[in-house]
Design a protein around this motif. Structure first.
Motif, PDB file in Angstrom:
ATOM      1  N   UNK A 103       0.813  -1.211   0.000  1.00 42.64           N
ATOM      2  CA  UNK A 103       0.000   0.000   0.000  1.00 42.64           C
ATOM      3  C   UNK A 103       0.849   1.265   0.000  1.00 42.64           C
ATOM      4  N   UNK A 104       2.115   1.133   0.354  1.00 41.34           N
ATOM      5  CA  UNK A 104       2.994   2.278   0.296  1.00 41.34           C
ATOM      6  C   UNK A 104       3.279   2.745  -1.112  1.00 41.34           C
ATOM      7  N   UNK A 105       2.976   1.899  -2.106  1.00 36.04           N
ATOM      8  CA  UNK A 105       3.179   2.280  -3.510  1.00 36.04           C
ATOM      9  C   UNK A 105       1.935   2.885  -4.137  1.00 36.04           C
ATOM     10  N   UNK A 106       0.846   2.959  -3.372  1.00 30.92           N
ATOM     11  CA  UNK A 106      -0.432   3.386  -3.926  1.00 30.92           C
ATOM     12  C   UNK A 106      -0.722   4.850  -3.596  1.00 30.92           C
ATOM     13  N   UNK A 179      -9.046   2.957   2.119  1.00 31.50           N
ATOM     14  CA  UNK A 179      -8.305   2.088   3.038  1.00 31.50           C
ATOM     15  C   UNK A 179      -7.120   2.809   3.657  1.00 31.50           C
ATOM     16  N   UNK A 180      -6.478   3.693   2.897  1.00 29.54           N
ATOM     17  CA  UNK A 180      -5.295   4.388   3.383  1.00 29.54           C
ATOM     18  C   UNK A 180      -5.622   5.456   4.423  1.00 29.54           C
ATOM     19  N   UNK A 181      -6.901   5.649   4.709  1.00 31.44           N
ATOM     20  CA  UNK A 181      -7.274   6.486   5.856  1.00 31.44           C
ATOM     21  C   UNK A 181      -6.940   5.767   7.163  1.00 31.44           C
ATOM     22  N   UNK A 182      -6.743   4.435   7.074  1.00 33.37           N
ATOM     23  CA  UNK A 182      -6.348   3.625   8.221  1.00 33.37           C
ATOM     24  C   UNK A 182      -4.872   3.256   8.075  1.00 33.37           C
ATOM     25  N   UNK A 183      -4.318   2.659   9.106  1.00 33.27           N
ATOM     26  CA  UNK A 183      -2.909   2.266   9.105  1.00 33.27           C
ATOM     27  C   UNK A 183      -2.785   0.895   8.445  1.00 33.27           C
ATOM     28  N   UNK A 184      -2.724   0.866   7.119  1.00 33.10           N
ATOM     29  CA  UNK A 184      -2.644  -0.394   6.394  1.00 33.10           C
ATOM     30  C   UNK A 184      -1.314  -0.503   5.653  1.00 33.10           C
ATOM     31  N   UNK A 185      -0.786  -1.706   5.605  1.00 33.40           N
ATOM     32  CA  UNK A 185       0.495  -1.965   4.949  1.00 33.40           C
ATOM     33  C   UNK A 185       0.328  -2.637   3.593  1.00 33.40           C
TER      34      UNK A 185
END
Length: 233
Positions: A103-106, A179-185
């Motif tokens: 998700x760090x690439x999104x 989803x990135x509003x939450x702490x997701x990897x």
């Protein structure tokens, strides 16, 4: 770097997938179960690379009740489930692929809706629905649930009259931004054979093949892991 296929990852995916379908879910060690139809006994049994005796036990339980399903998820190096352990169950599908993305690439920004379309977000208990409208008509939609540090995307659908207009990409990016509003990897989803190419283009990586089996004497059941939404009106 994304996770490799594992029982822990399968457990996470089953939890999120079940949530977006409003399925009851149970975990019994390496066996993960989702109740697919209300008050029925139509459980889906999900296993990752099970030992032959565990697979045989699960297959026997599935064979007892028409409408139950057995899903086995395997990496390419793990091949296919041993046929002898499956008894009389028949193969329903083996075209779906479990996929993962860092998700760090999104992109964290909300994507812009294609011209003429409107995106609408609805938040429910533990998951979010994102729908694309053309006026009052549903053109596309998808769902996402956050499970610990994973976003599970599910039921991404484009109506027949709106295919090849970029709506699948738009919905996927909108769900990721939510989803990135939450702490997701990481993100997880199961794609159809046709959908794999799109998700690879968006940065997703196939992790494993999804093999679905059911009883021969029951009414045909369809896999409910990937790109459809039977509530589109």
């Amino acid at each position: 770097m994304t996770s490799e296929l594992s029982d822990a990852l399968i457990r996470t995916w089953v939890t999120g997938w079940s949530r977006t379908h409003d399925y009851d879910v149970q975990h019994d060690g390496e066996l993960h179960l989702a109740l697919r139809t209300g008050d029925s006994d139509e459980w889906e049994y999900v296993l990752h690379a099970p030992a032959e005796d565990r697979l045989r036990t699960a297959a026997q339980a599935v064979a007892k009740v028409p409408g139950r399903l057995l899903t086995v998820i395997l990496s390419p190096k793990e091949g296919t489930p041993p046929r002898g352990a499956l008894g009389d169950l028949e193969l329903i599908s083996n075209e779906e692929r479990l996929m993962v993305v860092d998700m760090g690439t999104q992109d964290v920004e909300d994507p812009i809706a294609p011209e003429g379309f409107t995106g609408v977000r609805e938040d429910f208990d533990g998951w979010t629905l994102f729908t694309v409208y053309d006026g009052d008509a549903v053109a596309a939609r998808g769902r996402v649930a956050v499970v610990e540090h994973h976003a599970v995307l599910d039921r991404i659908f484009t109506a027949d009259d709106y295919r090849r207009q970029g709506l699948g990409t738009y919905v996927t990016r909108a769900l990721i931004a939510i989803a990135l509003e939450s702490d997701v990897d990481e993100g997880l989803l199961v794609a159809t054979g046709e959908g794999v190419e799109l998700y690879e283009y968006l940065g997703w990586t196939p992790l494993g093949s999804v093999h679905v089996f059911g009883a021969q004497d029951g009414e045909p059941s369809r896999s409910s892991h990937s790109q459809f939404d039977d509530t589109v009106e």
